[in-house]
Structure formats: C-alpha cells, structure tokens
Design an enzyme around this catalytic site. Structure first.
Site, PDB file in Angstrom:
ATOM      1  N   THR A 127       0.826  -1.204   0.000  1.00  0.00           N
ATOM      2  CA  THR A 127       0.000   0.000   0.000  1.00  0.00           C
ATOM      3  C   THR A 127       0.865   1.260   0.000  1.00  0.00           C
ATOM      4  OG1 THR A 127      -1.448   1.309   1.454  1.00  0.00           O
ATOM      5  CG2 THR A 127      -0.145  -0.383   2.511  1.00  0.00           C
ATOM      6  N   ASP A 128       0.306   2.350  -0.524  1.00  0.00           N
ATOM      7  CA  ASP A 128       1.027   3.636  -0.472  1.00  0.00           C
ATOM      8  C   ASP A 128       1.154   4.139   0.963  1.00  0.00           C
ATOM      9  OD1 ASP A 128      -1.657   4.293  -0.045  1.00  0.00           O
ATOM     10  OD2 ASP A 128      -1.623   6.063  -1.334  1.00  0.00           O
ATOM     11  N   TYR A 155      -1.471  -0.418  11.119  1.00  0.00           N
ATOM     12  CA  TYR A 155      -1.714  -1.108   9.837  1.00  0.00           C
ATOM     13  C   TYR A 155      -0.551  -0.867   8.871  1.00  0.00           C
ATOM     14  CZ  TYR A 155      -3.336  -1.469   4.988  1.00  0.00           C
ATOM     15  OH  TYR A 155      -3.415  -1.750   3.633  1.00  0.00           O
TER      16      TYR A 155
END
Ligand code: NAD
Ligand code: TYD
Length: 340
Positions: A127-128, A155
């Site tokens: 993810t970015d 996360y």
C-alpha cells in the site's frame, strides 16, 4: 499458469480473481482465505460454476506454515499473489496484534513456503500508506518508490514490515518477487467499514455520517479494476526485485467524497457529522506511478466521478450482497464504535 491468490474472498482479491479467470483463459486459480470478518464467499458467487475446473477454494490461514505448504503442494502452484491482510486502519488502532499475525508473520510464512515450492513469481500487494503522510500543499511531491518508508498507523507499519521481509527474501534467497504499492481503492464488494461504502449505506438509512477531524484529509482514489490490472501486469511483466506504485490520479478530500455520495443518494448535507479525528491520521496520500507506466504500461482508466457513480449504482443494484455484508458481526462492531 497455476496461480495461488491469498485473501481472494476480500474486496480486491475477489475482483482480481474474476479478472484473471475472465481475461486469462489458461489460468487456474486457487483462492486461499481464512474467511476473517472481511472475507465474504458471496464476493465470488457463481465463479466455480462459470469457470468449471479453473477455480478452487481453500479455507486456510497464511500464517499457518503447514496449511500454506499443503495448499501449494496440492494445487501444484507456480505463482502467488498475496492480498491476504488485515486491512482497516481503525481496527489496527484498537488492536495491532491480528495485523502482526496476518500482515507480518503471514507474509514471512508465505515467503518461506514459496521458496520451498520454487515458485516462479511472488507478488506482494502492499500500500502507499507505507510512505506515511504528505502535507496538503501541492508543492510536496507525490510518493515515488524511493520515498522513505515512514508508516504512521499500526496497519501501515505492519505492511511496511512485510515489504522489508520481501526485499530481504529477494536479496538473500533470490525469490523472484515484486511489491506493488497502491493508493485507496473503491469499487464493488468493498467491505462497508471503508469510507465510500460506509458513508453510502449510512446515507441511504438517513444515519449521520461521521467525518473525522476537519474532513480535509486527501486520498488518491483508484478504481479496483485499475488496481487489479496493475497487479496482473506486475505478475506477468514485473522485474524481479522491483517495487511499483499504482495510483488513480484522483486526489480528493474526504468531505468532497462524502458530498458526492450524498448528491448521488439525493440526501441533505445536514447528515454530515464532524467527529473526533483519527489518532495519527495521515493528511494526504498522492502516488507517482510513472515507473509502472514506463515499465508495465500502467495507467488508470477510470475517472473518479464516473467510477464512483458506477460503484454506488452497483451497491444500489445488489441489495442481497449489501444485506449479507452488513449483517452479523459488522453491525455489532459499528454500533460499538459509534456508541449507538
Ligand atoms: P479486505 O479486508 O477486503 O480483504 C482481506 C482478505 O484477506 C479477506 O478475505 C480476509 O478473510 C483475508 N485474510 C485476512 N487475514 C488472512 C489470513 N491470515 N489468512 C488468509 N486470509 C486472510 O482487504 P482489501 O481491501 O481487499 O485489501 C487487499 C490487500 O490490498 C491488502 O493486503 C491491503 O493491504 C492491500 N491494499 C488495499 C487497499 C485498499 O484501498 N483497500 C489499497 C492498497 C493496498
Ligand atoms: P478508510 O476507508 O478507512 O481508508 P484509509 O484509512 O486506509 O485511507 O478511510 C479513508 C479516509 O476517510 C481516511 O482519511 C479516514 C476517513 N474516514 C472518515 O472520515 N470517517 C469514517 O467513518 C471512515 C471509515 C473514514
């Protein structure tokens, strides 16, 4: 190609499996998912019937080495795309442990099993958010693959940890892997704890829409089909050891997105309810995907407003999916979160 897709009962994994079965007639897909709260078999309804002999489901946990090895052996897996993860920032703030188990330990287990099974390709869907946060001002350049990893939520810290293990398995063991880092997805079958489906369902029920902080946080929205096309390109054409960013070229504030949803629903802005900000809330994400454009030929096809309209229309036209996804544990969780 005999492909293992992990986390295929979730939002992006299920869209990816449908795309592969439709667009790659030679592919056989095994979906390995432990059916966590976010895993929904209805996301892949009719797939076994529509693609006989080309789709298999295994309920198994990526953090369980025996299960992971067994699935790879039984299905004679040649390549793997790992979508399986705990994926919701708010849950990671409440309790980080499931994120360590699935997103870190689970990835290390898969990497080891992939080495033993001599897989020809391993794609880690990241993810970015591993890059942290950008200020709102446009002069701060979008994330590139060389931006430092400075995750701010449990996360994103777990996803960044997994990325580092992937890098190490490439450098140390020569595992032919590729990491993809994509921005915020929207589209059919997204679990309704994430912003767009969450606000849509609440708006349709005339429930207040809790917007965190000042609502000016910006996300770079990409339609899930564009992301899935990117992952497929990375699987088929990605350079071993490479990291590829994918973005939608659609930076929008949360307030803007919520207002668009209200417009679609024909509802009044008085439903918007500013609430306490999320702790450690990243201000802005913006992704530079020029490397993926140059090496893979990637570019996002959907414009945000049209993609959003089609997505909300899909939710409206699929009430059974919505009822299934928003019953059971989901409702209990949401009521607790908002003290209802
Ligand atoms: P999701 O929460 O909808 O689905 C995750 C799936 O993984 C579920 O089916 C769940 O049952 C399964 N799973 C979780 N832990 C597992 C385990 N230990 N073993 C086997 N299966 C397990 O998530 P999503 O939005 O589809 O995201 C998929 C992947 O893409 C994640 O890795 C996420 O980090 C990444 N990603 C998501 C976004 C986004 O906007 N949603 C953006 C960029 C990257
Ligand atoms: P989310 O969909 O949780 O994705 P992420 O945190 O991975 O970007 O949230 C998207 C944005 O919407 C984020 O800035 C947080 C905000 N948000 C709200 O304002 N209210 C909500 O109820 C939710 C779920 C998110």
């Amino acid at each position: 190609m005999r492909l293992l897709v992990t986390g295929g009962c979730g939002f992006i994994g299920s869209n990816f499996i449908r795309m592969v079965l439709r667009d790659r007639p030679d592919a056989v897909v095994c979906n390995m998912d432990n059916l966590s709260y976010a895993g929904n078999l209805a996301n892949l309804a009719h797939v076994e019937r529509d693609y006989p002999g080309r789709y298999f489901f295994e309920r198994a946990d990526i953090a369980d080495a025996d299960q992971a090895r067994g699935v790879m052996r039984r299905h004679r897996i040649e390549a793997l795309v790992n979508f399986a993860a705990e994926s919701h920032v708010d849950r990671s703030i409440e309790d980080a442990s499931p994120f360590v188990r699935s997103n870190v330990l689970g990835v290390v287990v898969l990497l080891r099993a992939a080495l033993e099974a001599k897989l020809g390709r391993f794609v880690q869907v990241s993810t970015d958010e591993v890059y942290g946060s950008l200020p709102l001002e446009a002069q701060y350049a979008a994330f590139t693959e060389d931006s430092p990893l400075t995750p701010n939520s449990p996360y994103s810290a777990s996803k960044a940890s997994a990325d580092l293990f992937c890098r190490a398995f490439f450098k140390t063991h020569g595992l032919p892997l590729v990491i993809t880092r994509c921005s915020n997805n929207y589209g059919p079958c997204q679990f309704p704890e994430k912003l767009i489906p969450f606000m849509f369902f609440r708006a349709t029920r005339d429930e207040p829409l809790p917007v965190y902080g000042d609502g000016l946080n910006v996300r770079d929205w990409i339609h899930v089909e564009d992301h899935c096309r990117g992952v497929l390109m990375a699987l088929e054409k990605g350079r071993a050891g490479a990291v590829y960013n994918f973005g939608g070229g659609a930076q929008r504030s949360n307030l803007y997105v919520v207002r668009e949803i209200l417009k679609f629903c024909g509802k009044d802005e008085s439903l918007i309810r500013p609430v306490k900000d999320r702790p450690g809330h990243d201000r802005r994400y913006a992704v530079d995907y020029s490397l993926a454009a140059a090496e893979l030929g990637f570019s996002p096809g959907f414009g945000f407003e049209e993609g959003l309209r089609r997505t909300l229309a899909w939710y409206r036209e699929n009430p059974d999916w919505v009822d299934g996804a928003t019953s059971g544990s989901y409702l209990g969780d949401m009521r607790k979160r908002y003290g209802e």
